[in-house]
Design a protein around this motif. Structure first.
Motif, PDB file in Angstrom:
ATOM      1  N   ARG A 184       6.471   6.873  -7.905  1.00 20.94           N
ATOM      2  CA  ARG A 184       7.207   7.564  -8.969  1.00 20.94           C
ATOM      3  C   ARG A 184       7.280   9.058  -8.669  1.00 20.94           C
ATOM      4  N   ASN A 185       8.411   9.677  -9.035  1.00 19.40           N
ATOM      5  CA  ASN A 185       8.652  11.091  -8.755  1.00 19.40           C
ATOM      6  C   ASN A 185       8.409  11.376  -7.268  1.00 19.40           C
ATOM      7  N   PRO A 186       9.324  10.895  -6.407  1.00 18.58           N
ATOM      8  CA  PRO A 186       9.120  10.948  -4.953  1.00 18.58           C
ATOM      9  C   PRO A 186       8.724  12.329  -4.453  1.00 18.58           C
ATOM     10  N   TYR A 187       7.793  12.299  -3.503  1.00 20.53           N
ATOM     11  CA  TYR A 187       7.242  13.511  -2.899  1.00 20.53           C
ATOM     12  C   TYR A 187       7.427  13.418  -1.391  1.00 20.53           C
ATOM     13  N   LEU A 188       7.962  14.485  -0.790  1.00 15.99           N
ATOM     14  CA  LEU A 188       8.095  14.580   0.660  1.00 15.99           C
ATOM     15  C   LEU A 188       7.598  15.952   1.102  1.00 15.99           C
ATOM     16  N   ARG A 189       6.851  15.957   2.184  1.00 17.06           N
ATOM     17  CA  ARG A 189       6.388  17.216   2.791  1.00 17.06           C
ATOM     18  C   ARG A 189       6.787  17.191   4.253  1.00 17.06           C
ATOM     19  N   PHE A 190       7.420  18.265   4.722  1.00 16.59           N
ATOM     20  CA  PHE A 190       7.937  18.298   6.088  1.00 16.59           C
ATOM     21  C   PHE A 190       8.078  19.744   6.534  1.00 16.59           C
ATOM     22  N   GLY A 191       8.280  19.928   7.818  1.00 21.65           N
ATOM     23  CA  GLY A 191       8.372  21.269   8.374  1.00 21.65           C
ATOM     24  C   GLY A 191       9.783  21.832   8.355  1.00 21.65           C
ATOM     25  N   ILE A 192       9.867  23.153   8.236  1.00 21.15           N
ATOM     26  CA  ILE A 192      11.137  23.869   8.351  1.00 21.15           C
ATOM     27  C   ILE A 192      10.902  25.087   9.239  1.00 21.15           C
ATOM     28  N   ALA A 193      11.990  25.689   9.689  1.00 19.70           N
ATOM     29  CA  ALA A 193      11.883  26.906  10.489  1.00 19.70           C
ATOM     30  C   ALA A 193      11.360  28.047   9.622  1.00 19.70           C
ATOM     31  N   SER A 194      10.494  28.867  10.188  1.00 22.39           N
ATOM     32  CA  SER A 194       9.902  29.958   9.411  1.00 22.39           C
ATOM     33  C   SER A 194      10.955  30.951   8.935  1.00 22.39           C
ATOM     34  N   PRO A 241      -5.654   6.565   3.535  1.00 27.72           N
ATOM     35  CA  PRO A 241      -7.035   6.298   3.110  1.00 27.72           C
ATOM     36  C   PRO A 241      -7.456   4.877   3.471  1.00 27.72           C
ATOM     37  N   ASP A 242      -8.750   4.671   3.697  1.00 28.92           N
ATOM     38  CA  ASP A 242      -9.258   3.315   3.896  1.00 28.92           C
ATOM     39  C   ASP A 242      -9.154   2.508   2.612  1.00 28.92           C
ATOM     40  N   ARG A 243      -9.437   3.175   1.486  1.00 28.78           N
ATOM     41  CA  ARG A 243      -9.335   2.536   0.181  1.00 28.78           C
ATOM     42  C   ARG A 243      -8.631   3.497  -0.771  1.00 28.78           C
ATOM     43  N   ALA A 244      -7.579   3.018  -1.426  1.00 29.09           N
ATOM     44  CA  ALA A 244      -6.776   3.885  -2.290  1.00 29.09           C
ATOM     45  C   ALA A 244      -7.463   4.119  -3.620  1.00 29.09           C
ATOM     46  N   GLU A 245      -7.478   5.355  -4.074  1.00 31.41           N
ATOM     47  CA  GLU A 245      -7.977   5.655  -5.414  1.00 31.41           C
ATOM     48  C   GLU A 245      -7.002   5.181  -6.486  1.00 31.41           C
ATOM     49  N   ASP A 246      -5.706   5.282  -6.186  1.00 32.51           N
ATOM     50  CA  ASP A 246      -4.648   4.851  -7.106  1.00 32.51           C
ATOM     51  C   ASP A 246      -3.616   4.104  -6.273  1.00 32.51           C
ATOM     52  N   ALA A 247      -3.516   2.787  -6.445  1.00 33.62           N
ATOM     53  CA  ALA A 247      -2.625   1.972  -5.620  1.00 33.62           C
ATOM     54  C   ALA A 247      -1.155   2.294  -5.840  1.00 33.62           C
ATOM     55  N   ALA A 248      -0.830   2.965  -6.954  1.00 38.02           N
ATOM     56  CA  ALA A 248       0.555   3.332  -7.233  1.00 38.02           C
ATOM     57  C   ALA A 248       0.916   4.692  -6.653  1.00 38.02           C
ATOM     58  N   MET A 249      -0.050   5.390  -6.071  1.00 37.78           N
ATOM     59  CA  MET A 249       0.215   6.716  -5.517  1.00 37.78           C
ATOM     60  C   MET A 249      -0.746   6.967  -4.351  1.00 37.78           C
ATOM     61  N   VAL A 250      -0.453   6.348  -3.227  1.00 34.26           N
ATOM     62  CA  VAL A 250      -1.304   6.414  -2.045  1.00 34.26           C
ATOM     63  C   VAL A 250      -0.734   7.448  -1.076  1.00 34.26           C
ATOM     64  N   PRO A 251      -1.491   8.478  -0.717  1.00 31.00           N
ATOM     65  CA  PRO A 251      -0.973   9.490   0.222  1.00 31.00           C
ATOM     66  C   PRO A 251      -0.893   8.933   1.644  1.00 31.00           C
ATOM     67  N   ILE A 252       0.252   9.156   2.276  1.00 32.52           N
ATOM     68  CA  ILE A 252       0.504   8.681   3.641  1.00 32.52           C
ATOM     69  C   ILE A 252       1.113   9.835   4.432  1.00 32.52           C
ATOM     70  N   ALA A 253       0.680  10.001   5.661  1.00 31.06           N
ATOM     71  CA  ALA A 253       1.254  11.039   6.526  1.00 31.06           C
ATOM     72  C   ALA A 253       1.597  10.445   7.883  1.00 31.06           C
ATOM     73  N   LEU A 254       2.854  10.565   8.290  1.00 27.22           N
ATOM     74  CA  LEU A 254       3.299  10.209   9.629  1.00 27.22           C
ATOM     75  C   LEU A 254       3.327  11.508  10.422  1.00 27.22           C
ATOM     76  N   ARG A 255       2.397  11.675  11.333  1.00 22.66           N
ATOM     77  CA  ARG A 255       2.219  12.948  12.030  1.00 22.66           C
ATOM     78  C   ARG A 255       2.735  12.873  13.461  1.00 22.66           C
ATOM     79  N   VAL A 256       3.673  13.723  13.763  1.00 24.98           N
ATOM     80  CA  VAL A 256       4.197  13.836  15.127  1.00 24.98           C
ATOM     81  C   VAL A 256       3.296  14.797  15.894  1.00 24.98           C
ATOM     82  N   GLY A 257       2.695  14.307  16.972  1.00 24.13           N
ATOM     83  CA  GLY A 257       1.750  15.100  17.740  1.00 24.13           C
ATOM     84  C   GLY A 257       2.425  16.023  18.738  1.00 24.13           C
ATOM     85  N   VAL A 272       3.009   6.516  -1.647  1.00 22.98           N
ATOM     86  CA  VAL A 272       3.595   5.185  -1.733  1.00 22.98           C
ATOM     87  C   VAL A 272       2.812   4.290  -2.681  1.00 22.98           C
ATOM     88  N   ARG A 273       3.463   3.198  -3.066  1.00 22.48           N
ATOM     89  CA  ARG A 273       2.809   2.105  -3.772  1.00 22.48           C
ATOM     90  C   ARG A 273       2.361   1.065  -2.749  1.00 22.48           C
TER      91      ARG A 273
END
Length: 261
Positions: free
Chosen positions: A224-234, A57-73, A111-112
């Motif tokens: 807090r309460n780490p979150y990860l999202r990633f791909g797996i084989a179908s 995000p350009d500006r975080a709604e919650d600085a302690a829980m900022v969504p970030i995505a590293l996208r492989v093209g 992330v924070r």
């Protein structure tokens, strides 16, 4: 869980930065050159969103829980290592991710962020080329926000939940949540008014049907309460997750992914 030499080296650098304590705002301009020299030396970076892109995000709604995505093209099939760097945080190297299979396709997390700062995704291909994507995020105080009453509802430390999301492009995504306070060491307890000692998830290893899929070396910048999202084989039948935290507590779960409704 035995860490690789590379993950131990990265963890050592993270600990070194943590030992410096919070950086004054005027010093953040110096951070990226120092991190770059320490981790990547004089190697050059390419900028190509078809290989690696960063969503934030350009500006975080919650600085302690900022969504970030590293996208492989689509042109990033040979990327096998990803770094997440937050210049303005007390410990800038938020995470290092080793992708053992291209099906992972990038990482999403939360992330924070302590102050207005550039956030960087760095990717390395199997033949040693480096790519970088960058986004400036406006946020403040995310690493040191005071901690109120626990909201764990009695859920055990290290408990894990997973949700599998089937996508129309043939790749499935997994959302992994780990119950852990992930204390940064900079938070103040509202009851005692004292600092809470650092206590965070340090390493995550994911196996798909018994084979390594993803390794992550993490630091205090992860929310807090780490979150990860990633791909797996179908066709994956089960996912095994192994976690080690900064107090060397170990947690493990074998989580059958199931199908999303």
């Amino acid at each position: 869980m035995r860490a690789s030499a590379a993950s131990r080296a990265t963890r050592g650098l993270l600990a070194l930065w943590l030992g410096f304590g919070a950086l004054p705002a005027a010093a953040t301009d110096d951070v990226w050159p120092r991190v770059r020299a320490a981790v990547f030396g004089e190697r050059a970076f390419a900028l190509d969103e078809s290989v690696l892109a960063l969503d934030a995000p350009d500006r975080a709604e919650d600085a302690a829980m900022v969504p970030i995505a590293l996208r492989v093209g689509p042109a990033g099939a040979t990327l096998r290592t990803l770094w997440l760097i937050i210049d303005g945080n007390p410990s800038p190297l938020a995470g290092r991710f080793t992708l053992h299979d291209g099906i992972v396709g990038g990482i999403e997390t939360r992330v924070r962020i302590e102050r207005y700062t550039p956030v960087r995704a760095i990717g390395e291909t199997t033949d040693g080329r480096l790519y970088m994507a960058e986004h400036f995020v406006r946020a403040a105080g995310g690493c040191s926000v005071p901690i109120g009453p626990a909201d764990d509802g009695g859920v055990a430390l290290g408990s894990m939940r997973m949700r599998r999301v089937a996508r129309t492009d043939g790749q499935d995504k997994v959302e992994l949540r780990i119950r852990h306070p992930n204390h940064s060491g900079l938070e103040v307890d509202l009851d005692s008014r004292g600092y809470i000692a650092a206590d965070y998830v340090r390493e995550v290893s994911v196996l798909q049907d018994g084979r390594p899929l993803l390794d992550a070396a993490l630091d205090i910048s992860i929310s807090r309460n780490p979150y990860l999202r990633f791909g797996i084989a179908s066709g994956a039948r089960d996912i095994e997750v192994r976690v080690t935290d900064s107090h060397d507590r170990q947690f493990a779960a074998r989580l059958p992914p199931g199908r999303a409704p």
